[in-house]
Design a protein around this motif. Structure first.
Motif, PDB file in Angstrom:
ATOM      1  N   MET A   1       0.815  -1.206   0.000  1.00 26.09           N
ATOM      2  CA  MET A   1       0.000   0.000   0.000  1.00 26.09           C
ATOM      3  C   MET A   1       0.854   1.264   0.000  1.00 26.09           C
ATOM      4  SD  MET A   1      -3.218  -0.660  -0.146  1.00 26.09           S
ATOM      5  CE  MET A   1      -4.083   0.745   0.487  1.00 26.09           C
ATOM      6  N   LEU A   2       2.149   1.134  -0.102  1.00 23.74           N
ATOM      7  CA  LEU A   2       3.010   2.311  -0.057  1.00 23.74           C
ATOM      8  C   LEU A   2       2.904   3.159  -1.319  1.00 23.74           C
ATOM      9  CD1 LEU A   2       6.206   0.760   1.567  1.00 23.74           C
ATOM     10  CD2 LEU A   2       4.403   2.075   2.667  1.00 23.74           C
ATOM     11  N   ASP A   3       2.404   2.591  -2.393  1.00 23.85           N
ATOM     12  CA  ASP A   3       2.298   3.331  -3.643  1.00 23.85           C
ATOM     13  C   ASP A   3       0.942   4.022  -3.780  1.00 23.85           C
ATOM     14  OD1 ASP A   3       4.843   2.562  -4.418  1.00 23.85           O
ATOM     15  OD2 ASP A   3       4.124   0.750  -5.387  1.00 23.85           O
ATOM     16  N   TYR A   4       0.145   3.978  -2.732  1.00 24.64           N
ATOM     17  CA  TYR A   4      -1.198   4.552  -2.774  1.00 24.64           C
ATOM     18  C   TYR A   4      -1.381   5.573  -1.652  1.00 24.64           C
ATOM     19  CZ  TYR A   4      -2.500   0.873  -6.038  1.00 24.64           C
ATOM     20  OH  TYR A   4      -2.576   0.057  -7.124  1.00 24.64           O
ATOM     21  N   ILE A   5      -2.306   6.495  -1.874  1.00 27.56           N
ATOM     22  CA  ILE A   5      -2.692   7.454  -0.845  1.00 27.56           C
ATOM     23  C   ILE A   5      -4.194   7.337  -0.614  1.00 27.56           C
ATOM     24  CG2 ILE A   5      -0.801   9.055  -1.275  1.00 27.56           C
ATOM     25  CD1 ILE A   5      -2.710  10.799  -2.919  1.00 27.56           C
ATOM     26  N   SER A   6      -4.646   7.871   0.497  1.00 27.53           N
ATOM     27  CA  SER A   6      -6.066   7.816   0.847  1.00 27.53           C
ATOM     28  C   SER A   6      -6.820   8.968   0.194  1.00 27.53           C
ATOM     29  CB  SER A   6      -6.231   7.903   2.362  1.00 27.53           C
ATOM     30  OG  SER A   6      -5.834   9.190   2.809  1.00 27.53           O
ATOM     31  N   LEU A  24     -15.049  11.317  -8.072  1.00 23.84           N
ATOM     32  CA  LEU A  24     -14.140  11.101  -9.197  1.00 23.84           C
ATOM     33  C   LEU A  24     -13.733   9.636  -9.284  1.00 23.84           C
ATOM     34  CD1 LEU A  24     -11.898  14.277  -8.814  1.00 23.84           C
ATOM     35  CD2 LEU A  24     -13.517  13.832 -10.659  1.00 23.84           C
ATOM     36  N   CYS A  25     -13.513   9.004  -8.148  1.00 23.31           N
ATOM     37  CA  CYS A  25     -13.178   7.576  -8.130  1.00 23.31           C
ATOM     38  C   CYS A  25     -14.357   6.745  -8.634  1.00 23.31           C
ATOM     39  CB  CYS A  25     -12.791   7.136  -6.723  1.00 23.31           C
ATOM     40  SG  CYS A  25     -11.218   7.770  -6.132  1.00 23.31           S
ATOM     41  N   GLU A  26     -15.560   7.060  -8.159  1.00 18.89           N
ATOM     42  CA  GLU A  26     -16.759   6.326  -8.583  1.00 18.89           C
ATOM     43  C   GLU A  26     -16.987   6.440 -10.083  1.00 18.89           C
ATOM     44  OE1 GLU A  26     -19.969   7.899  -6.267  1.00 18.89           O
ATOM     45  OE2 GLU A  26     -19.084   7.220  -4.376  1.00 18.89           O
ATOM     46  N   PHE A  36     -11.318  -0.643  -1.748  1.00 21.68           N
ATOM     47  CA  PHE A  36     -11.148  -1.700  -0.762  1.00 21.68           C
ATOM     48  C   PHE A  36     -12.260  -1.540   0.261  1.00 21.68           C
ATOM     49  CE2 PHE A  36      -6.783  -1.204  -2.312  1.00 21.68           C
ATOM     50  CZ  PHE A  36      -6.483  -2.515  -2.632  1.00 21.68           C
ATOM     51  N   GLY A  37     -13.328  -2.308   0.122  1.00 14.68           N
ATOM     52  CA  GLY A  37     -14.474  -2.166   1.015  1.00 14.68           C
ATOM     53  C   GLY A  37     -15.145  -0.822   0.776  1.00 14.68           C
ATOM     54  N   HIS A  38     -15.098   0.047   1.780  1.00 14.51           N
ATOM     55  CA  HIS A  38     -15.694   1.375   1.662  1.00 14.51           C
ATOM     56  C   HIS A  38     -14.657   2.452   1.373  1.00 14.51           C
ATOM     57  CE1 HIS A  38     -19.678   0.101   2.839  1.00 14.51           C
ATOM     58  NE2 HIS A  38     -19.145  -0.594   3.827  1.00 14.51           N
ATOM     59  N   ALA A  39     -13.390   2.074   1.292  1.00 12.60           N
ATOM     60  CA  ALA A  39     -12.313   3.051   1.119  1.00 12.60           C
ATOM     61  C   ALA A  39     -11.706   2.957  -0.278  1.00 12.60           C
ATOM     62  CB  ALA A  39     -11.227   2.806   2.164  1.00 12.60           C
ATOM     63  N   TRP A  40     -11.183   4.077  -0.747  1.00 10.14           N
ATOM     64  CA  TRP A  40     -10.508   4.130  -2.034  1.00 10.14           C
ATOM     65  C   TRP A  40      -9.009   4.259  -1.808  1.00 10.14           C
ATOM     66  CZ3 TRP A  40     -12.665   3.305  -6.679  1.00 10.14           C
ATOM     67  CH2 TRP A  40     -14.049   3.399  -6.785  1.00 10.14           C
TER      68      TRP A  40
END
Length: 61
Positions: A1-6, A24-26, A36-40
């Motif tokens: 997960m180091l290559d991703y941000i919340s 924008l994600c949707e 991932f579940g409820h989080a992007w």
């Protein structure tokens, strides 16, 4: 997960609201965003999508 941000981190980085990032994600407007579940998870190197709601000054003339 180091290559991703919340969503929260992306909102701060791009200067827009967390809800706007979620939309924008949707709409698949952020390349590489994964749910991932409820989080992007948003790639660190993802570019901020162009806001289609705004028009350029040249368009108004």
């Amino acid at each position: 997960m180091l290559d991703y941000i919340s969503v929260q981190q992306a909102a701060i980085k791009w200067g827009i609201s967390e809800r706007r990032i979620q939309k924008l994600c949707e709409e698949n407007r952020i390349d590489g965003a994964v749910r991932f579940g409820h989080a992007w998870a948003i790639p660190k190197d993802a570019e901020k999508p162009v806001d289609k709601r705004k028009r350029k000054m040249d368009d108004e003339k």
